[in-house]
Design an enzyme around this catalytic site. Sequence first.
Site, PDB file in Angstrom:
ATOM      1  N   CYS A 118       0.837  -1.205   0.000  1.00 50.77           N
ATOM      2  CA  CYS A 118       0.000   0.000   0.000  1.00 50.77           C
ATOM      3  C   CYS A 118       0.872   1.254   0.000  1.00 50.77           C
ATOM      4  O   CYS A 118       1.546   1.536  -0.979  1.00 50.77           O
ATOM      5  CB  CYS A 118      -0.961  -0.048   1.188  1.00 50.77           C
ATOM      6  SG  CYS A 118      -2.337   1.116   1.059  1.00 50.77           S
ATOM      7  N   HIS A 169      -3.857  -5.327  -0.071  1.00 57.19           N
ATOM      8  CA  HIS A 169      -3.565  -5.881   1.251  1.00 57.19           C
ATOM      9  C   HIS A 169      -3.649  -7.404   1.234  1.00 57.19           C
ATOM     10  O   HIS A 169      -4.731  -7.975   1.371  1.00 57.19           O
ATOM     11  CB  HIS A 169      -4.552  -5.322   2.293  1.00 57.19           C
ATOM     12  CG  HIS A 169      -4.230  -3.943   2.738  1.00 57.19           C
ATOM     13  ND1 HIS A 169      -3.595  -3.661   3.921  1.00 57.19           N
ATOM     14  CD2 HIS A 169      -4.438  -2.748   2.133  1.00 57.19           C
ATOM     15  CE1 HIS A 169      -3.435  -2.354   4.046  1.00 57.19           C
ATOM     16  NE2 HIS A 169      -3.939  -1.776   2.971  1.00 57.19           N
ATOM     17  N   GLU A 218      -2.834  -9.515   3.507  1.00 57.70           N
ATOM     18  CA  GLU A 218      -3.289 -10.101   4.779  1.00 57.70           C
ATOM     19  C   GLU A 218      -4.808 -10.198   4.818  1.00 57.70           C
ATOM     20  O   GLU A 218      -5.369 -11.010   5.551  1.00 57.70           O
ATOM     21  CB  GLU A 218      -2.749  -9.292   5.961  1.00 57.70           C
ATOM     22  CG  GLU A 218      -3.551  -8.076   6.352  1.00 57.70           C
ATOM     23  CD  GLU A 218      -3.430  -6.924   5.371  1.00 57.70           C
ATOM     24  OE1 GLU A 218      -4.206  -5.960   5.495  1.00 57.70           O
ATOM     25  OE2 GLU A 218      -2.563  -6.974   4.471  1.00 57.70           O
TER      26      GLU A 218
END
Length: 414
Positions: free
Chosen positions: A284, A368, A370
């Site tokens: 990001c 992202h 995760e």
Amino acid sequence: MPETPDRPAGAPPAPAKLALEDGTVVTGTAVGARGETTGELCFNTSMSGYQEILTDPSYAGQLMMMTYPHIGNYGAFEAATEADRPHVAGLVVREFSRHPSNSRMEETLDAYMARHGLVGISGVDTRRLVRHIRERGVMNAVVSSVDLDDDSLVAKAKAAPSMEGLELASGVSTDAPYDVPAESGPHAGQTHAGAASNGRGGAGRPHRVAVYDYGVKRHILRSFAGLGCDVRVFPAGTPLADVMAWEPDGVFLSNGPGDPRAMPEAVETARGVIATGTPTFGICLGHQLLALAEGLEVFKMKVGHRGANHPVLNLETGRVEISTQNHGFAVRDAGLDGVAEVDHRNLNDDTVEGLRFLRFPGFSVQYHPEACPGPHDSRYLFEQFVRLMDGKPLDEPAVPAPSAAPTEAPSSVG
């Protein structure tokens, strides 16, 4: 910061207004804390995971409008948070659930928001507002339950600082370094292949991942720890020499809020990391900082990507990954020759979603992996970073089997 006048327990919902800087004003009902808050009005297309979204530090300075109409229906609980407090500037929803049901719930979302001073509004036509934002672009707005004068609220929205040129990461970074120890995992005890020759690491200990915290989420840290890595999180302004004194096997530049072009010190730090030759990974904001450090351009998007259902094409494998995204800036697809290769692209607008750098051992993604909240299609990228610390080339991407076990806490929805 939102004002938070006292609200008597059991008090009926109060009226509230949302005013945009272009003069649009809508009326609804106050949720959470009573008060007033200002920020850039954005929208998120996730159908669940509202608590992870509220606590994601990358959303600092933004009023988050949820496109899914029912918010708050499973309450709030600590295990679903990505930070110790909410970071969004405010919440905008179509329908707010005041009677949630969930066996894991510790309090209602309304109570959680009130306890943390988070201002919100419900009962507004979010579908119409999202169409408006898609046509006009994101813009500043005000949510208030204490000032209901239209002209006053529009004037406040116009006076708010633009996200473009705004540095926010220093306000959400940790104040002091802290450690997240390795969990038992497949890579516990492994070290970077070059550790003996370059002075980093040592046999018999887990990989060390140094994290520059520009607003890192808890589940990013857990993803590294779950792969057997020792993680040390450093404040955003930490001198590189202090970070390298820990002898990390890899450096991670985290997600975070604001305009990366307003962070010259962080860009210079990224250049310093690159110069060490240490394996590097950015997500990001970290992705954008690495791009700027390598001379690439970053631009402000009209709307941005925010949600848990964005399709990304992995150009190396040909696989489509459904990703979680949260960004209003992106790397421009120009000047890449000899610097980086694009290895992930957004299938909605063809923007750059991932880079493999050519002049140092590193890679980065705009989204992202995760995925909290969201699907786990891109979780393999953490494994890929471990492989890079092992000295293995990036042309051997680590793509897990679909049944790979997640490394995060159980799903937010009970």
